[in-house]
Write a protein that holds these residues in place. Structure first.
Motif, PDB file in Angstrom:
ATOM      1  N   ARG A 164     109.087  38.806  35.255  1.00  0.00           N
ATOM      2  CA  ARG A 164     109.818  38.585  34.007  1.00  0.00           C
ATOM      3  C   ARG A 164     109.127  37.594  33.062  1.00  0.00           C
ATOM      4  O   ARG A 164     109.634  37.312  31.984  1.00  0.00           O
ATOM      5  N   ARG A 165     107.991  37.068  33.466  1.00  0.00           N
ATOM      6  CA  ARG A 165     107.413  35.955  32.725  1.00  0.00           C
ATOM      7  C   ARG A 165     107.001  36.325  31.297  1.00  0.00           C
ATOM      8  O   ARG A 165     106.322  37.324  31.075  1.00  0.00           O
ATOM      9  N   LEU A 166     107.432  35.503  30.346  1.00  0.00           N
ATOM     10  CA  LEU A 166     107.004  35.629  28.950  1.00  0.00           C
ATOM     11  C   LEU A 166     106.133  34.452  28.535  1.00  0.00           C
ATOM     12  O   LEU A 166     105.325  34.556  27.630  1.00  0.00           O
ATOM     13  N   ARG A 167     106.368  33.309  29.164  1.00  0.00           N
ATOM     14  CA  ARG A 167     105.586  32.096  28.871  1.00  0.00           C
ATOM     15  C   ARG A 167     104.921  31.624  30.153  1.00  0.00           C
ATOM     16  O   ARG A 167     105.544  31.691  31.220  1.00  0.00           O
ATOM     17  N   PRO A 168     103.693  31.109  30.052  1.00  0.00           N
ATOM     18  CA  PRO A 168     103.006  30.668  31.267  1.00  0.00           C
ATOM     19  C   PRO A 168     103.638  29.402  31.859  1.00  0.00           C
ATOM     20  O   PRO A 168     103.950  28.468  31.124  1.00  0.00           O
ATOM     21  N   VAL A 169     103.819  29.422  33.172  1.00  0.00           N
ATOM     22  CA  VAL A 169     104.350  28.248  33.875  1.00  0.00           C
ATOM     23  C   VAL A 169     103.655  28.215  35.236  1.00  0.00           C
ATOM     24  O   VAL A 169     103.588  29.244  35.916  1.00  0.00           O
TER      25      VAL A 169
END
Ligand code: PRP
Length: 178
Positions: free
Chosen positions: A133-138
């Motif tokens: 589901r990732r939209l932003r890098p973490v």
């Protein structure tokens, strides 16, 4: 709790065993120094309480409230702090404690925010990770379990404020019971 819409995904025993492993690992990784757990309200409070007690060293605990709008739909989710930390984290080793990383919008924002407060280090522990589901890098340093893209509740996670106090992580099934 018996509810026909719930199917256990991760039973309580597995959660607790994994938290003991994480507590032991994190304790080894921070043998000394000023370690601050930052719990993101509300979902992470159960994980934080168990993880802190699985630690083999002293930790400070604090809480932050975050609200997000448009989360999961776009990469431009708006994030707002609704409750800030009580004490400074300047010079401290910060461990952000989350129940779940989904789009990454919340944690991406939070890491940038806390970096401005000049901690010695920042890492992230999340019980659950939905990498699809990732939209932003973490970068999540400590992950309890990677899970598929299903709607989950329990062990802190809610649906309309329900189910947080389940001791297992469950899939909430929308299908009507047969
Ligand atoms: C959930 C969870 C994380 C965030 C993750 O919180 O606890 O903080 O969403 O989602 P993201 O990676 O897409 O940003 P929620 O806003 O549901 O609040 P709650 O913990 O109070 O239920």
């Amino acid at each position: 709790m018996t509810d026909p819409k719930l199917r256990v995904l991760i039973p309580s025993g597995k959660i607790q065993a994994r938290i003991r492993e994480l507590g032991s690992q994190i304790s080894k990784d921070y043998p000394e120094g000023n370690l601050h757990f930052v719990c993101i309200l509300k979902g992470a409070c159960f994980f934080m309480a168990d993880l802190a007690r699985a630690m083999e060293r002293d930790v400070a605990i604090d809480f932050m409230g975050i609200s997000t709008y448009g989360k999961g739909k776009t990469s431009s989710g708006e994030v707002k702090v609704t409750k800030d930390l009580d004490v400074t984290v300047e010079g401290a080793d910060v461990l952000i404690v989350e129940d779940i990383v989904d789009s990454g919008v919340t944690l991406n924002y939070l890491v940038h925010l806390l970096e401005q407060r000049r901690p010695k280090s920042i890492r992230i522990a999340a019980l659950l990770d939905k990498p699809e589901r990732r939209l932003r890098p973490v970068h999540v340093n400590y992950v309890g379990f990677q899970i598929p893209d299903r709607f989950v509740v329990g062990y802190g996670l809610d649906y309309a404020e329900r189910y947080r106090n389940l001791d297992a992580v469950c899939v909430l099934d929308d299908e009507p019971a047969a």
